[in-house]
Structures are given as C-alpha cells and as structure tokens.
Design a protein around this motif. Sequence first.
Motif, PDB file in Angstrom:
ATOM      1  N   GLY A 107     -33.345  -3.742 -23.999  1.00 17.54           N
ATOM      2  CA  GLY A 107     -33.103  -5.113 -24.434  1.00 17.54           C
ATOM      3  C   GLY A 107     -31.745  -5.308 -25.077  1.00 17.54           C
ATOM      4  N   SER A 108     -30.931  -4.261 -25.119  1.00 21.47           N
ATOM      5  CA  SER A 108     -29.630  -4.377 -25.763  1.00 21.47           C
ATOM      6  C   SER A 108     -28.578  -4.847 -24.763  1.00 21.47           C
ATOM      7  CB  SER A 108     -29.219  -3.042 -26.379  1.00 21.47           C
ATOM      8  OG  SER A 108     -30.076  -2.751 -27.459  1.00 21.47           O
ATOM      9  N   VAL A 109     -27.560  -5.538 -25.275  1.00 18.38           N
ATOM     10  CA  VAL A 109     -26.511  -6.077 -24.411  1.00 18.38           C
ATOM     11  C   VAL A 109     -25.159  -5.590 -24.928  1.00 18.38           C
ATOM     12  CG1 VAL A 109     -25.488  -8.162 -23.460  1.00 18.38           C
ATOM     13  CG2 VAL A 109     -27.906  -8.131 -24.042  1.00 18.38           C
ATOM     14  N   ILE A 110     -24.375  -5.011 -24.039  1.00 18.04           N
ATOM     15  CA  ILE A 110     -23.034  -4.544 -24.399  1.00 18.04           C
ATOM     16  C   ILE A 110     -22.046  -5.443 -23.656  1.00 18.04           C
ATOM     17  CG2 ILE A 110     -21.520  -2.529 -24.567  1.00 18.04           C
ATOM     18  CD1 ILE A 110     -24.364  -2.087 -25.817  1.00 18.04           C
ATOM     19  N   MET A 111     -21.252  -6.184 -24.408  1.00 20.80           N
ATOM     20  CA  MET A 111     -20.405  -7.216 -23.817  1.00 20.80           C
ATOM     21  C   MET A 111     -19.035  -6.667 -23.384  1.00 20.80           C
ATOM     22  SD  MET A 111     -22.447  -9.796 -24.064  1.00 20.80           S
ATOM     23  CE  MET A 111     -22.182 -11.432 -24.664  1.00 20.80           C
ATOM     24  N   ALA A 112     -18.223  -7.578 -22.848  1.00 18.24           N
ATOM     25  CA  ALA A 112     -16.946  -7.186 -22.240  1.00 18.24           C
ATOM     26  C   ALA A 112     -16.046  -6.434 -23.225  1.00 18.24           C
ATOM     27  CB  ALA A 112     -16.216  -8.430 -21.734  1.00 18.24           C
ATOM     28  N   HIS A 113     -15.402  -5.382 -22.718  1.00 19.55           N
ATOM     29  CA  HIS A 113     -14.404  -4.603 -23.456  1.00 19.55           C
ATOM     30  C   HIS A 113     -14.927  -3.910 -24.712  1.00 19.55           C
ATOM     31  CE1 HIS A 113     -11.410  -5.967 -20.681  1.00 19.55           C
ATOM     32  NE2 HIS A 113     -11.761  -7.217 -20.912  1.00 19.55           N
ATOM     33  N   ALA A 114     -16.230  -3.865 -24.866  1.00 21.35           N
ATOM     34  CA  ALA A 114     -16.776  -3.088 -25.990  1.00 21.35           C
ATOM     35  C   ALA A 114     -16.565  -1.611 -25.684  1.00 21.35           C
ATOM     36  CB  ALA A 114     -18.252  -3.378 -26.179  1.00 21.35           C
ATOM     37  N   VAL A 115     -16.450  -0.796 -26.748  1.00 19.96           N
ATOM     38  CA  VAL A 115     -16.303   0.655 -26.586  1.00 19.96           C
ATOM     39  C   VAL A 115     -17.391   1.324 -27.405  1.00 19.96           C
ATOM     40  CG1 VAL A 115     -14.790   2.650 -27.001  1.00 19.96           C
ATOM     41  CG2 VAL A 115     -13.793   0.446 -26.333  1.00 19.96           C
ATOM     42  N   ILE A 116     -18.125   2.249 -26.767  1.00 15.30           N
ATOM     43  CA  ILE A 116     -19.128   3.017 -27.528  1.00 15.30           C
ATOM     44  C   ILE A 116     -18.832   4.490 -27.287  1.00 15.30           C
ATOM     45  CG2 ILE A 116     -21.578   3.460 -27.895  1.00 15.30           C
ATOM     46  CD1 ILE A 116     -22.092   0.653 -26.897  1.00 15.30           C
ATOM     47  N   ASN A 117     -18.471   5.183 -28.351  1.00 19.99           N
ATOM     48  CA  ASN A 117     -17.991   6.558 -28.195  1.00 19.99           C
ATOM     49  C   ASN A 117     -19.055   7.613 -28.466  1.00 19.99           C
ATOM     50  OD1 ASN A 117     -15.529   6.178 -27.067  1.00 19.99           O
ATOM     51  ND2 ASN A 117     -14.419   6.137 -29.006  1.00 19.99           N
ATOM     52  N   ALA A 118     -18.645   8.863 -28.341  1.00 24.54           N
ATOM     53  CA  ALA A 118     -19.547  10.024 -28.260  1.00 24.54           C
ATOM     54  C   ALA A 118     -20.646  10.024 -29.311  1.00 24.54           C
ATOM     55  CB  ALA A 118     -18.725  11.292 -28.392  1.00 24.54           C
ATOM     56  N   ASP A 119     -21.856  10.379 -28.844  1.00 23.16           N
ATOM     57  CA  ASP A 119     -22.997  10.660 -29.712  1.00 23.16           C
ATOM     58  C   ASP A 119     -23.413   9.487 -30.590  1.00 23.16           C
ATOM     59  OD1 ASP A 119     -23.539  13.173 -28.804  1.00 23.16           O
ATOM     60  OD2 ASP A 119     -22.180  14.153 -30.209  1.00 23.16           O
ATOM     61  N   SER A 120     -23.112   8.283 -30.180  1.00 20.46           N
ATOM     62  CA  SER A 120     -23.622   7.133 -30.931  1.00 20.46           C
ATOM     63  C   SER A 120     -24.969   6.722 -30.360  1.00 20.46           C
ATOM     64  CB  SER A 120     -22.646   5.966 -30.859  1.00 20.46           C
ATOM     65  OG  SER A 120     -21.566   6.206 -31.741  1.00 20.46           O
TER      66      SER A 120
END
Length: 609
Positions: A107-120
């Motif tokens: 149910g989560s949404v990751i929008m444009a140009h977001a960055v999610i880095n290692a082990d999060s």
Amino acid sequence: MNIVLIGDGGHGKVVQDLVLLHKNIKLVAFLDDKHSEVYTKGNLIVGPISFAETVMGMFQNVKFVITIGDNKVRKKIINKLNLPHIYYATLIHPTATISPSTTIGHGSVIMAHAVINADSYIGDHVIVNTNSIVEHENIVGDFVHLSPSTTLTGACKIQEGVHIGAGATVIPNIEIGQWSVIGAGSAVIKPIPPNSTAVGVPAKVKEKHKMGEVLVNQIKNKKILLSPPHLSGNEWKYIQEAIDTNWIAPLGPNVDAFEKEMASYLGVRDAVAVSSGTAAIHLALSLLDVKKGDTVFCSTLTFVASANPILYQGALPVFIDSEPETWNMSPEALERAFRDAQLSGQLPKAVIVVNLYGQSAKMEEILAICSRYEVPIIEDAAESLGSQYKGKKSGTFGQFGVFSFNGNKIVTTSGGGMLVSDDVNAIQKARFLATQAKDPAPYYEHSEMGYNYRMSNVLAGIGRAQLEVLEERVNAKRVTFLKYYKELSGLPGVRFMPELEGTLSNRWLTTLTIDEEITGISATQLIQSLADDHIEARHVWKPLHLQPLFKDAKYLSHREHTSISETLFMTGICLPSGSNMSNDEQLRVIESLKKAILQRAKMTHPISG
Ligand SMILES: *Cc1c(COP(=O)(O)O)cnc(C)c1O
C-alpha cells in the motif's frame, strides 16, 4: 493487476499519473466518499468507498492504494476495509531510485525522483513523496507521510503515523515518536517524542496532542502473536473451485494437484497429503515396519508430535540430544547411541531427525552414520519447509520426509501434513493405508488395518494457494530475523540461534537464548514481561526426555554430562515471527525486549553516581 485508488484529491491525481506510466497496471476505479453515486468516466468507475467490495467482484486481481495524504484518515480507511495486506499494491514511480536491499510494505507509494538507499525499511501505507531522500538504514513505520523533498539522512527511526513537512531534514540516528508532526522546512536534530508537533531550525516541540494517544494505545494493546496464519488471497479461488465442483471430500483434484506441486517443488518423486504431520510420521513408521518392542531413535528437542507415533506402534523411543551449531540432533550422541544399540544386539528400526525452527540438522554426518548401520531416516521437516541444506531442499534427505500444515506453520491448511519420498511404491502404500486400507475390490474389502488419514479436498485448496507464496514467506521470515538480529544481537547475554554454514533456514521462528547471569533476567521472566506488553513469546520446546510421558525412555546427551537441549530449554525463547507482522509491531517487540533486559541489567549491576 487492476488498481483501485481510494482518495480522489490532489495526491490521488498524482498517483493516477504514476499508474498510467506502468503498462501492466490498469486503473479500474477511483473511489471517494465525495462521490455519493456510482458512475463511469470512460473506462473508469467512480463512486463512494463502500463500492470497494463490489469492484473486487467485478475484476480479477484487484489491488488497492489509499491516496489520501492525511495519515489518520488513511489508517481509518484501512481499518474499515479490513483486507489482508496482499490486497494493497506497492506503487513505485519509474524515476525513483531504490536500493535492492530495501523493503517496502504493502500500500506504499514512492513518488517521482525519490531515493531510498541501502537497508532502509519502509512500512505499509507509507507515502514517500516527490524528491524525498531516505538514506541508508532508516526505519519508516506504517502510515508515515514524507512530504516532497524530505531528507532522512541515515539510521533514523520514524514511528507509525508521523507526518514530515515539505523540505524538512532529519539528521542521523534520530527517532520521531508515533503520530508526531514535523513542520515544513524544519531541521530535526534531537529525538521527538510521540504525539508532538515540532517546528523550526532546530525543530522544537511546540505542542503535544492527545488525538494520537488514543490510536497509539489501541495499537499498543493489540496482541502480537507468535506465528499466526498468513493467507495469500488466492485461497478463495481454490476453495470456490472445490465448492463449485462439489468436491467436498477427502481426495479430489485439489489434493492431487497439491501433492504434485509439493513433489515438484521439493524435487522428490512422490508425495501423499494427509490429515496432519503426526499422521505422516505414523505412516512412515508403519511403512518401515516399526512394531511392538522395536526401538526408534528420535531428536529430543522437539514437539511431542515427533515421538507420539513411536508409541502408537508400541515401540520404544531413544532420545538423542542436540549439538550447539544447529540445535538439532548431535551426530556424536547418535554415534554413541548406535554403538550402545549394537552392543545390546538391537539396532533401531528408524531414526527421526527434526529440523528445528527451520534450521536443518547436520544431515551429511547423520546420513553417514545411519547408512553405516543401514537404518532408515525419517526427516521431520514440519518446521523447515522452504529451507535448504547444501543447496538441497530440507525434507528430502531421509527415506521419508514429513511436513506439517498446522495453523502456525509457514504454509498452513489449518491442519494437514504431507509424507514425501523417492520411493513411489512406499508412497502408494501410504495412500492405501491412509484410506482405510481398502482393497481394490467391487465391494468394501479389507485385508489390512488402515487409517483415516487423508486430507480434505477443500483444505488442499488452501495449501495450493499457500505454496504459491512460500518463497515470499521465507523472505519475510528471514527479514524479520535480520531486523531482530540488528537491534538485539549487541545486547550482552543475548545470542541468536545460529545458521549452519551451507544451509538456508526459513527462520520459521526467530529464536534466541538469554544468559540470566549477564542479563539478570531469565527466559521465563522475559516471556512474562513480553506478555505484559501483549506480546506472545514462548519457551523453546521442552526436551522429550524430560517429559513425564517419556520418563522411562533412554537418553543420550551430546557429551557425557553435557546436555545441550536442557540448556537450550532453560535459556531459549521464540519471538513473534509472523510473516504478516508489521514493521511497527516488530518495533514494539524490540522495544519491549530492550526495556526488560536493560532494566534488569541496571537493577543487577547498579551504576553508582
Ligand atoms: C508441528 C510439528 C509436528 C506435527 O505436525 P501436526 O501437523 O501438528 O501433526 C511434528 N513435528 C514438529 C517438529 C512440529 O513442529
């Protein structure tokens, strides 16, 4: 996949654009209570939220995303819909950059140009808005909203329901408590308590609000279970088929298919679905001609179901201790048991080897010993479906492998089991024995004693849907283990169940031992302390040689005067490990454990001054 968006506002419009970028996702409905009636706009259904159930009936493979920026409203709708996790899609904008070592919830949404880095870790129903940066090792709880251009610099812990305003920055290692709100442009350099509003550079708490506390308390009191069933969403399809075709019987197409699917998954030649794991062990003993007065070697650190069938056959169990590297059958003790048996002139008819909590026993050593004495192995893999030993599937090492689909196991049919083997004739015979040993005659004729052990066609349908998601479940259980390990392995006196080199454990239950001398708290006290926080943890199995039922049975310890299983029983606890446990629930378990251990440690070793 067919998508239904709930929340026809500004955020909804942006998510709609995101959906259009994915060719394999089709937007079928936009629901919002601002629409009082149902109508269509082109191919799109528009209507109130109450229309959700009807939409699920209209399309196959429907998934939802709640596109409302207000965290509390999002949570309210989720509670009201009350659907399993699997009904919520995770949407990721193609321009987002996401490390493969992250986990993102349903149910989560990751929008444009977001960055999610290692082990999060990103929980369920989270919004990571345009241009936000979630650096390494952050934990973001369920129902969090990171507004556009938010930065979490690293190892931050953002608890459930937190709203971080646009452009705000959180420096490393900071925790923000549940349902707090951080003002736009703020710089958070100190921990923020729950239910607070904090603003400014640096962010200061401006007010405390009550609203969230009610929610927090409700969540705090929700009981976290050890390993509840986790349905995939496809179970209905197979049950419906069984009902539509009137196959409401033991046996039927679901049973045949489930047996084939299990055999093919495991790489064995045949499998028979039965009413329980215990029944499967009983059939194996029966096929190996275990009779009154015979002996059977069996792991001592296990559930009573491993050994009860030995008694059914009137045979005598001899219990074998664990060794420290897998907690499973000690090859040293097994070797001594065989030597003793040979001296006394009676070798066992079978050896039952258990793979505890998903960890395979030292199969190579055990196989070598058993083949030297030419005694067959029954591998009790009730807890290790999906595990591996040196690249080969757990449960495929002995003459027979046994699986259980009891409610708490990694794959469940509510109750059920499977006996597997490469010996097709033996499985054929097991099928015969499990069906009242009915002879092939035009009337009811029986020349042998049989059992009523077959699995129902309805339940086999549940098993088929569960098997489809086994790999996902193993991954989820292993991630759960890793999160516990990361947070707790540094505490003195705490040690996790090891994973033997060359094996892959399904980590059915995350299990650890606690050294009372160091921590000042015993396993029993720790389990009680968790129970006070509405968390279900359990002792490691009580060894069978210590059970009143088996008080006369022979027992061989790992080494003379060194019983590994007894120590594991005294010090071991199993933690909640449901593959459907949310991030926030697991954080609750971790906090409760830390609190109990650190408090005691202080009481036992008071720091002066
Ligand atoms: C669950 C379990 C069994 C028995 O399975 P049932 O399906 O409940 O009869 C056997 N052995 C072990 C180790 C188990 O954990």
